[in-house]
Write an enzyme that holds these catalytic residues in place. Structure first.
Site, PDB file in Angstrom:
ATOM      1  N   ARG A 302      10.232  10.253   4.465  1.00  0.00           N
ATOM      2  CA  ARG A 302       8.667  10.458   4.198  1.00  0.00           C
ATOM      3  C   ARG A 302       7.903  11.089   5.429  1.00  0.00           C
ATOM      4  O   ARG A 302       8.213  10.630   6.426  1.00  0.00           O
ATOM      5  CB  ARG A 302       8.260   8.942   3.959  1.00  0.00           C
ATOM      6  CG  ARG A 302       8.891   8.475   2.693  1.00  0.00           C
ATOM      7  CD  ARG A 302       8.155   7.185   2.189  1.00  0.00           C
ATOM      8  NE  ARG A 302       8.931   6.992   1.051  1.00  0.00           N
ATOM      9  CZ  ARG A 302       8.476   5.556   0.289  1.00  0.00           C
ATOM     10  NH1 ARG A 302       7.688   4.742   0.779  1.00  0.00           N
ATOM     11  NH2 ARG A 302       9.511   5.285  -0.619  1.00  0.00           N
ATOM     12  N   ARG A 317       7.204   1.932   9.842  1.00  0.00           N
ATOM     13  CA  ARG A 317       6.644   2.999   9.455  1.00  0.00           C
ATOM     14  C   ARG A 317       7.330   4.417   9.996  1.00  0.00           C
ATOM     15  O   ARG A 317       7.156   4.700  11.170  1.00  0.00           O
ATOM     16  CB  ARG A 317       5.262   3.370   9.442  1.00  0.00           C
ATOM     17  CG  ARG A 317       4.499   4.449   8.464  1.00  0.00           C
ATOM     18  CD  ARG A 317       3.238   4.451   8.631  1.00  0.00           C
ATOM     19  NE  ARG A 317       2.441   3.375   8.139  1.00  0.00           N
ATOM     20  CZ  ARG A 317       2.326   3.076   6.784  1.00  0.00           C
ATOM     21  NH1 ARG A 317       2.826   3.809   5.902  1.00  0.00           N
ATOM     22  NH2 ARG A 317       1.599   1.818   6.516  1.00  0.00           N
ATOM     23  N   GLU A 401       4.327  -5.220   3.597  1.00  0.00           N
ATOM     24  CA  GLU A 401       4.920  -4.815   2.212  1.00  0.00           C
ATOM     25  C   GLU A 401       6.468  -4.424   2.594  1.00  0.00           C
ATOM     26  O   GLU A 401       6.846  -3.604   3.310  1.00  0.00           O
ATOM     27  CB  GLU A 401       4.241  -3.528   1.497  1.00  0.00           C
ATOM     28  CG  GLU A 401       4.631  -3.031   0.276  1.00  0.00           C
ATOM     29  CD  GLU A 401       4.055  -1.856  -0.087  1.00  0.00           C
ATOM     30  OE1 GLU A 401       2.758  -1.675   0.212  1.00  0.00           O
ATOM     31  OE2 GLU A 401       4.715  -0.999  -0.733  1.00  0.00           O
ATOM     32  N   SER A 404       7.921  -2.898  -4.018  1.00  0.00           N
ATOM     33  CA  SER A 404       7.027  -2.662  -4.912  1.00  0.00           C
ATOM     34  C   SER A 404       7.412  -2.354  -6.076  1.00  0.00           C
ATOM     35  O   SER A 404       8.391  -1.538  -6.364  1.00  0.00           O
ATOM     36  CB  SER A 404       6.374  -1.214  -4.362  1.00  0.00           C
ATOM     37  OG  SER A 404       5.045  -0.745  -5.232  1.00  0.00           O
ATOM     38  N   ARG A 446      13.106  -1.251   7.462  1.00  0.00           N
ATOM     39  CA  ARG A 446      11.802  -2.136   7.529  1.00  0.00           C
ATOM     40  C   ARG A 446      12.247  -3.615   7.306  1.00  0.00           C
ATOM     41  O   ARG A 446      11.530  -4.647   7.949  1.00  0.00           O
ATOM     42  CB  ARG A 446      10.930  -1.702   6.508  1.00  0.00           C
ATOM     43  CG  ARG A 446       9.580  -2.192   6.495  1.00  0.00           C
ATOM     44  CD  ARG A 446       8.618  -2.084   5.518  1.00  0.00           C
ATOM     45  NE  ARG A 446       8.002  -0.877   5.976  1.00  0.00           N
ATOM     46  CZ  ARG A 446       6.661  -0.389   5.208  1.00  0.00           C
ATOM     47  NH1 ARG A 446       6.237  -1.139   4.298  1.00  0.00           N
ATOM     48  NH2 ARG A 446       6.137   0.460   5.753  1.00  0.00           N
TER      49      ARG A 446
END
Length: 483
Positions: A302, A317, A401, A404, A446
């Site tokens: 990403r 991130r 988070e 999802s 993460r």
RNA sequence: GGAGGGGUGGCUGAGCGGUUGAAAGCAGCAGACUUGAAAUCUGCCAUGGGGCUUGUCCUCAUCAGGAGUUCGAAUCUCCUCCCCUCCGCCA
């Protein structure tokens, strides 16, 4: 992709949906383009029908006459010649008119297509309306026995927690400096037990979905064609988030010309969802095959465009990570789709509970859904080293988070042209677009954040939850990089 | 990198300028036979779009994709993409 016919019938629904999601798209322009296109097409089709009729009538005659022309001589030949010319001239006018209209349609088509790809799936009526993540609604909280989320980490455990950056540094589980040296900001290197924990988590999550819930494990490409990105709904809206391998721009330095030598561009996927969903692109499945339940573990890339300055430190991130992803492709049935959504969230809850990580479920509001979802539930894990600083400047802990879960109806399958035949194959049953759902199973590094931060002990070591020990040769504690 | 061979319906596979939207087989669906099943027989079985008179209706497009030749293209020409085989190189 939404259904153009439904859009024509009820444009208000799509306008309201786009507004609730805060995604600008000119629905009226789509309706106008669509109408123009259909008007032109109707005209062209009438002309073509005429042309086809003439060709059918005069075709065999032309064939016959051409044959007899070879044998004919003198006046006879001249007569046949003239008759042939007459026959051949008949469709000329139609052809001229068609070739005048066709470019007009060709000009409309790409505009219409590009706009259609931008229309978001309207959120479901039961999704709370809101502008962004601040309006998401907490629907459930869980924490393991002996740990109360209403109290601070110190009150629960009797000592102040370290952040994962500190734990990782002290236990030598990751090396950010060298990661950045190699690959720039938001890059990292996992070392020793850091790497082992990472692999153990991925393996545990994959096995869990496969052995306990019957998902089929699949490896998929992470370097894919544009079609797959558009089909899964990540393009055009998320174009700036994906790394782009511009193969068509590649030049052969020895060649005299500067013609590209690469055949097509490729994109690095940001989630295994792209590969899993792309698997059956352009296929018609048998109803008996459904539901398809797939799990993959893939490296995700990403660009994090637009996130400059946000979560720059640590493992939160980053540009590259690994993720176990679950995907379900089921019949076009709302109740079944909703049931799977619940189940897929339940699988994650089981994993989090087995790893003894406090978490909460968030019902995302309309503004946080993204273009392709009708409904989305985020799962946030408790991260003691995250959040606002207290009076001593130490973070107070916060949810972050980690998962999802999306419910997409046929939005994705329509774009991917992925259908099934209701009833059984070959029969007279109609084809319908499948429904699709996806959810994270576990994304690491993460997930190392809640794992390390929640299970840290007063002496600076980290307890390994029992579920993970079989993947670490039985180890119970992380004390240093090597054990 | 070099040299060839191919891309046709859910699948296999014929067709290589004129009712071919496409033979045949497999799979599927419906029916007959059967106590039931199997076997057998009969029929039906591509997709997408548009129109209105919403009909057992009319029509257009689609044989990898695009452009072209032709009165007419799955069939001929060009370009692009994809797959396969052999040789070379290689983790």
């Amino acid at each position: 992709m939404i259904d153009l016919r439904l859009l024509r019938e009820n444009p208000g629904n799509y306008k309201a949906g786009a507004k609730a999601k805060n995604i600008p798209v000119d629905i009226d322009r789509i309706l106008a383009l669509d109408e123009d296109k259909r008007r032109l097409l109707t005209r062209i089709e009438h002309l073509r029908a005429e042309q086809n009729k003439i060709a059918k009538e005069s075709g065999p005659l032309i064939g016959k006459l051409s044959g007899s022309l070879k044998q004919a001589t003198g006046d006879e030949a001249t007569r046949i010649q003239r008759e042939l010319e007459e026959l051949k001239a008949r469709p000329a006018k139609l052809k001229a008119e068609i070739s005048e209209l066709e470019p007009q349609v060709a000009a409309l088509e790409p505009q219409l297509q590009s706009l259609l790809l931008q229309v978001p799936l309207p959120p479901d009526a039961d999704v709370p309306v809101g502008a962004g993540s601040e309006s998401n609604v907490e629907i459930k909280r869980w924490s393991p026995p002996g740990f109360q989320l209403s109290k601070s980490f110190e009150e629960n455990r009797g000592f102040k927690p370290k952040t994962h950056q500190e734990l990782v540094r002290d236990l030598k589980l990751a090396d950010f400096e060298r990661g950045v040296k190699l690959a720039g900001t938001r890059s990292y290197v996992l070392t020793g037990m850091g790497m082992r924990l990472h692999m153990a988590l991925l393996r545990y999550a994959t096995d869990f979905m496969t052995d306990r819930h019957g998902f089929t494990p699949i490896s998929v490409p992470v370097l894919v064609r544009e079609e797959a990105m558009i089909g899964t709904g990540f393009f055009p809206a998320g174009r700036e988030q994906a790394y782009h391998i511009a193969e068509t721009q590649r030049r052969n330095p020895d060649a005299a010309d500067d013609k590209g030598v690469g055949s097509h561009d490729l994109y690095l996927t940001g989630t295994g969802e792209v590969g899993l969903m792309g698997l059956h692109m352009n296929e018609i499945l048998d109803e008996a095959q459904l539901p398809l339940r797939y799990v993959t573990v893939s490296t995700c890339f990403r660009r994090e465009a637009g996130a400059a300055g946000k979560d720059t430190a640590g493992l939160y991130r980053i540009h590259q990570f690994d993720k176990v992803e679950q995907v379900v492709i089921c019949k076009a049935d709302e109740a079944e789709s909703r049931a799977w959504h619940k189940k897929m969230i339940g699988f994650v809850e089981e994993i989090l509970q087995s790893l003894e990580i406090p978490y909460r479920l968030l019902q995302c509001c309309t503004g946080d859904l993204g273009p392709k979802n009708a409904d989305m539930v985020d799962i946030e894990s408790w991260m003691p080293g995250r959040g606002q600083p207290d009076k001593d400047g130490r973070p107070q802990g916060d949810f972050g988070e980690t998962h999802s879960a999306s419910r997409l109806y046929d939005f994705q399958c329509r774009r991917l042209n992925m259908r099934y035949r209701a009833g059984a194959a070959g029969g007279k049953h109609e084809t319908v677009f499948c429904h699709s759902l996806n959810n994270t199973v576990l994304a690491s590094p993460r997930f190392l954040i809640p794992l390390l931060e929640n299970h840290q002990q007063q002496d600076g070591s980290v307890r390994i939850p029992a579920a993970l020990r079989p993947y670490l040769n039985g180890a119970e504690v992380v004390r240093s990089s090597v054990s």
